[in-house]
Design a protein around this motif. Structure first.
Motif, PDB file in Angstrom:
ATOM      1  N   ILE A   7       0.848  -1.202   0.000  1.00 45.62           N
ATOM      2  CA  ILE A   7       0.000   0.000   0.000  1.00 45.62           C
ATOM      3  C   ILE A   7       0.883   1.251   0.000  1.00 45.62           C
ATOM      4  CG2 ILE A   7      -2.074  -1.026   1.010  1.00 45.62           C
ATOM      5  CD1 ILE A   7      -1.219   0.134   3.728  1.00 45.62           C
ATOM      6  N   ARG A   8       0.377   2.260  -0.678  1.00 45.09           N
ATOM      7  CA  ARG A   8       1.064   3.554  -0.726  1.00 45.09           C
ATOM      8  C   ARG A   8       0.045   4.668  -0.505  1.00 45.09           C
ATOM      9  NH1 ARG A   8       6.190   4.321  -4.670  1.00 45.09           N
ATOM     10  NH2 ARG A   8       7.458   2.661  -3.788  1.00 45.09           N
ATOM     11  N   THR A   9       0.545   5.798  -0.081  1.00 43.81           N
ATOM     12  CA  THR A   9      -0.343   6.942   0.155  1.00 43.81           C
ATOM     13  C   THR A   9       0.257   8.221  -0.414  1.00 43.81           C
ATOM     14  OG1 THR A   9      -1.481   8.252   1.831  1.00 43.81           O
ATOM     15  CG2 THR A   9       0.659   7.378   2.453  1.00 43.81           C
ATOM     16  N   PHE A  10      -0.601   9.161  -0.763  1.00 40.03           N
ATOM     17  CA  PHE A  10      -0.156  10.497  -1.165  1.00 40.03           C
ATOM     18  C   PHE A  10      -0.280  11.483   0.006  1.00 40.03           C
ATOM     19  CE2 PHE A  10       0.477  11.185  -5.906  1.00 40.03           C
ATOM     20  CZ  PHE A  10       0.895   9.882  -6.111  1.00 40.03           C
ATOM     21  N   SER A  11      -0.517  10.948   1.213  1.00 39.12           N
ATOM     22  CA  SER A  11      -0.692  11.822   2.379  1.00 39.12           C
ATOM     23  C   SER A  11       0.620  12.369   2.921  1.00 39.12           C
ATOM     24  CB  SER A  11      -1.365  11.047   3.519  1.00 39.12           C
ATOM     25  OG  SER A  11      -2.650  10.657   3.160  1.00 39.12           O
ATOM     26  N   LYS A  12       1.746  11.805   2.484  1.00 42.44           N
ATOM     27  CA  LYS A  12       3.013  12.164   3.122  1.00 42.44           C
ATOM     28  C   LYS A  12       3.841  13.072   2.209  1.00 42.44           C
ATOM     29  CE  LYS A  12       1.315   9.833   6.396  1.00 42.44           C
ATOM     30  NZ  LYS A  12       0.731  10.573   7.535  1.00 42.44           N
ATOM     31  N   ILE A  13       4.745  12.514   1.404  1.00 38.90           N
ATOM     32  CA  ILE A  13       5.612  13.407   0.608  1.00 38.90           C
ATOM     33  C   ILE A  13       4.793  14.222  -0.394  1.00 38.90           C
ATOM     34  CG2 ILE A  13       6.287  12.019  -1.424  1.00 38.90           C
ATOM     35  CD1 ILE A  13       9.255  12.811  -0.606  1.00 38.90           C
ATOM     36  N   TYR A  14       3.633  13.690  -0.819  1.00 38.00           N
ATOM     37  CA  TYR A  14       2.800  14.415  -1.802  1.00 38.00           C
ATOM     38  C   TYR A  14       1.798  15.366  -1.131  1.00 38.00           C
ATOM     39  CZ  TYR A  14       4.630  11.140  -5.309  1.00 38.00           C
ATOM     40  OH  TYR A  14       5.451  10.422  -6.156  1.00 38.00           O
ATOM     41  N   SER A  15       1.871  15.470   0.166  1.00 40.05           N
ATOM     42  CA  SER A  15       1.096  16.457   0.956  1.00 40.05           C
ATOM     43  C   SER A  15      -0.411  16.457   0.664  1.00 40.05           C
ATOM     44  CB  SER A  15       1.685  17.858   0.789  1.00 40.05           C
ATOM     45  OG  SER A  15       1.773  18.269  -0.545  1.00 40.05           O
ATOM     46  N   MET A  16      -1.002  15.275   0.555  1.00 41.68           N
ATOM     47  CA  MET A  16      -2.439  15.212   0.284  1.00 41.68           C
ATOM     48  C   MET A  16      -3.221  14.545   1.425  1.00 41.68           C
ATOM     49  SD  MET A  16      -2.754  14.450  -3.816  1.00 41.68           S
ATOM     50  CE  MET A  16      -4.522  14.230  -3.691  1.00 41.68           C
ATOM     51  N   GLY A  17      -2.712  14.684   2.662  1.00 40.26           N
ATOM     52  CA  GLY A  17      -3.401  14.064   3.808  1.00 40.26           C
ATOM     53  C   GLY A  17      -4.852  14.488   3.904  1.00 40.26           C
ATOM     54  N   GLY A  18      -5.092  15.774   3.673  1.00 37.55           N
ATOM     55  CA  GLY A  18      -6.466  16.278   3.756  1.00 37.55           C
ATOM     56  C   GLY A  18      -7.234  16.087   2.456  1.00 37.55           C
ATOM     57  N   LEU A  19      -6.513  15.897   1.376  1.00 39.81           N
ATOM     58  CA  LEU A  19      -7.177  15.756   0.066  1.00 39.81           C
ATOM     59  C   LEU A  19      -7.475  14.294  -0.261  1.00 39.81           C
ATOM     60  CD1 LEU A  19      -5.110  18.453  -1.811  1.00 39.81           C
ATOM     61  CD2 LEU A  19      -7.594  18.469  -1.553  1.00 39.81           C
ATOM     62  N   ARG A  20      -6.725  13.368   0.335  1.00 42.70           N
ATOM     63  CA  ARG A  20      -6.985  11.933   0.320  1.00 42.70           C
ATOM     64  C   ARG A  20      -6.730  11.230  -0.998  1.00 42.70           C
ATOM     65  NH1 ARG A  20      -5.856  10.717   4.268  1.00 42.70           N
ATOM     66  NH2 ARG A  20      -7.064   8.808   4.474  1.00 42.70           N
ATOM     67  N   PHE A  21      -5.609  10.544  -1.070  1.00 43.85           N
ATOM     68  CA  PHE A  21      -5.364   9.656  -2.197  1.00 43.85           C
ATOM     69  C   PHE A  21      -4.362   8.578  -1.782  1.00 43.85           C
ATOM     70  CE2 PHE A  21      -3.392   8.002  -5.989  1.00 43.85           C
ATOM     71  CZ  PHE A  21      -4.479   7.838  -6.825  1.00 43.85           C
ATOM     72  N   GLY A  22      -4.685   7.338  -2.077  1.00 43.56           N
ATOM     73  CA  GLY A  22      -3.775   6.234  -1.781  1.00 43.56           C
ATOM     74  C   GLY A  22      -4.146   5.050  -2.649  1.00 43.56           C
ATOM     75  N   TYR A  23      -3.365   3.969  -2.541  1.00 43.88           N
ATOM     76  CA  TYR A  23      -3.698   2.809  -3.365  1.00 43.88           C
ATOM     77  C   TYR A  23      -3.099   1.519  -2.832  1.00 43.88           C
ATOM     78  CZ  TYR A  23       0.777   4.206  -5.633  1.00 43.88           C
ATOM     79  OH  TYR A  23       2.074   4.583  -5.903  1.00 43.88           O
ATOM     80  N   ALA A  24      -3.681   0.421  -3.298  1.00 42.57           N
ATOM     81  CA  ALA A  24      -3.194  -0.917  -2.960  1.00 42.57           C
ATOM     82  C   ALA A  24      -2.761  -1.596  -4.243  1.00 42.57           C
ATOM     83  CB  ALA A  24      -4.298  -1.725  -2.290  1.00 42.57           C
ATOM     84  N   LEU A  25      -1.692  -2.409  -4.135  1.00 40.06           N
ATOM     85  CA  LEU A  25      -1.194  -3.183  -5.273  1.00 40.06           C
ATOM     86  C   LEU A  25      -1.087  -4.644  -4.830  1.00 40.06           C
ATOM     87  CD1 LEU A  25       1.748  -0.731  -6.153  1.00 40.06           C
ATOM     88  CD2 LEU A  25      -0.481  -0.837  -7.299  1.00 40.06           C
ATOM     89  N   ALA A  26      -1.682  -5.535  -5.599  1.00 39.04           N
ATOM     90  CA  ALA A  26      -1.634  -6.966  -5.262  1.00 39.04           C
ATOM     91  C   ALA A  26      -2.109  -7.765  -6.464  1.00 39.04           C
ATOM     92  CB  ALA A  26      -2.528  -7.267  -4.061  1.00 39.04           C
TER      93      ALA A  26
END
Ligand code: PLP
Length: 395
Positions: free
Chosen positions: A232-251
């Motif tokens: 899993i990855r998130t855009f909440s950290k280095i991409y500064s989208m914690g409040g805007l919300r974006f992430g994903y799962a790969l499997a």
């Protein structure tokens, strides 16, 4: 300053700009009059507070990303499902995967919980390090699963041998790389060893929320090799989208199917455009990784000189031994307008501090010198001036 004095002052400042009837109708103003805050982590704090508690990037999305976001905001009435499908395919391709190997979510909290729910249960336990990000503990608990918390080694590395040996009936082994809260990385060879030696039927979840800040090696290529692995990855950290919300799962698709059992929501079109612009920005990760490392290294140099132990972080947060209960340390810092993170039960005197901007880390250092001068009794007597911030950030 007490919370109520603060609220009153903020109320007067804000309500001055608005008719009183409008002001009173708004949640922030309801909060000022004593009602619960609708967004306790973000509202009703002075503008000069240094927020280094939530592992957030200190600045927002890039101008280009905000432009892309704004361009679709007016069409927010439309679901635009096709954009989600299109970007899911692009994201999978970006990682060298086929489209069926990716699902996008509003952040990575959902796939983290859903993976835990899919692969744990009364007969299938969860194995994690301790301390680590606790979200999976709570999800496993809700599923009636046993949770095995394996202490980190003295050098803050994962004890992967002990984790694999923890339970022959493990359903899920959670690896956070770099680890939250220590920021220490997990070697790829260790993750490969876990995949080769784990109990048959167990799935490995690798959480790469903070990987962009570090030199840790991703294991996404092992998803392409159809391992028993969810990343899993998130855009909440280095991409500064914690409040805007974006992430994903790969499997691989059969594992993904089990996550999808718990549902997917429509994505915000604004978040998709914002994330897409930054994903394809060639400079962003390099520049932000360096800015974070500079502020972190400067802080580590300071802590070393002061004689305080800290975790060997490659992320945008670290643990520091405050030599006192973490809650007291947090209250003392908050009284100096610096909001630091929480502590974990297994390391109660170590507080997590997020890496902010250079200026914010200078403020942290000034406050640190002051806090450490405080005799323990005085610290004890101090209440947290922003109690709504104390536990709001479960990041
Ligand atoms: N994983 C880790 C390790 C985190 O620290 C966090 C949040 O701080 C998350 C996942 C979930 O974050 P989000 O839902 O914002 O992607």
């Amino acid at each position: 300053m007490s919370m109520s004095a603060l609220s009153r002052r903020r109320f007067i400042q804000l309500s001055g700009a608005l008719p009183v009837s409008v002001a009173l109708a708004r949640p922030a103003f309801a909060a000022a009059s004593g009602a619960a805050l609708p967004n306790p982590g973000l509202m009703d704090v002075p503008a000069n507070l240094v927020l280094i508690n939530g592992n957030e990037y200190p600045s927002g999305p890039t101008p280009a990303a905000l432009k892309a976001l704004n361009a679709v905001a007016a069409n927010g009435n439309r679901y635009y499902m096709a954009e989600t499908t299109k970007f899911t395919g692009e994201l999978a391709a970006y990682h060298g995967l086929k489209p069926g190997y990716a699902t996008i979510y509003a952040g990575s909290s959902e796939p983290l919980r859903f993976t835990t729910m899919a692969f744990t249960g009364p007969a299938k336990s969860l194995v994690t390090a301790d301390p680590t990000f606790e979200s999976a503990w709570r999800a496993a608990d809700a599923m009636g699963a046993k949770v095995h918390k394996v202490p980190l080694k003295a050098d803050f590395s994962y004890d992967v041998k002990a984790m694999v040996a923890a339970d022959p009936n493990a359903g899920l082994i959670y690896i956070c790389n770099p680890n939250n809260p220590t920021g220490a990385i997990v070697k790829r060879s260790d993750i490969e060893w876990v995949l080769e030696n784990k109990p048959k039927g167990a799935v490995v979840l690798v959480d790469e929320a903070y990987i962009h800040f570090s030199d840790a090696e991703s294991v996404i290529d092992l998803v392409a090799k159809d391992k028993d692995l969810v990343v899993i990855r998130t855009f909440s950290k280095i991409y500064s989208m914690g409040g805007l919300r974006f992430g994903y799962a790969l499997a691989r698709p059969d594992l993904m199917e089990k996550l999808l059992h718990y549902g997917v929501n429509s994505m915000a079109t604004t978040a998709i455009q914002c994330a897409k612009t930054m994903l394809f920005d060639k400079d962003l990760v390099l520049l932000r990784k360096k800015a974070n490392a500079d502020a972190r290294d400067m802080t580590f140099e300071f802590l070393s000189k002061q004689g305080y132990a800290f975790s060997p972080s490659q992320a945008n947060h670290f643990l520091v031994d405050m030599k006192r209960d973490g809650r007291l340390a947090a209250a003392s810092f908050a009284n100096k307008s610096v909001i630091i993170g929480r502590s974990w039960a297994s390391m109660p005197t170590w507080s997590r501090v997020s890496v902010g901007s250079m200026k914010e880390m200078e403020s942290f250092q000034t406050a640190f010198v002051d806090v450490m001068k405080d005799p323990a009794g005085k610290v004890n007597a101090m209440a947290h001036p922003y109690p709504h911030l104390e536990d709001a950030f479960r990041c």
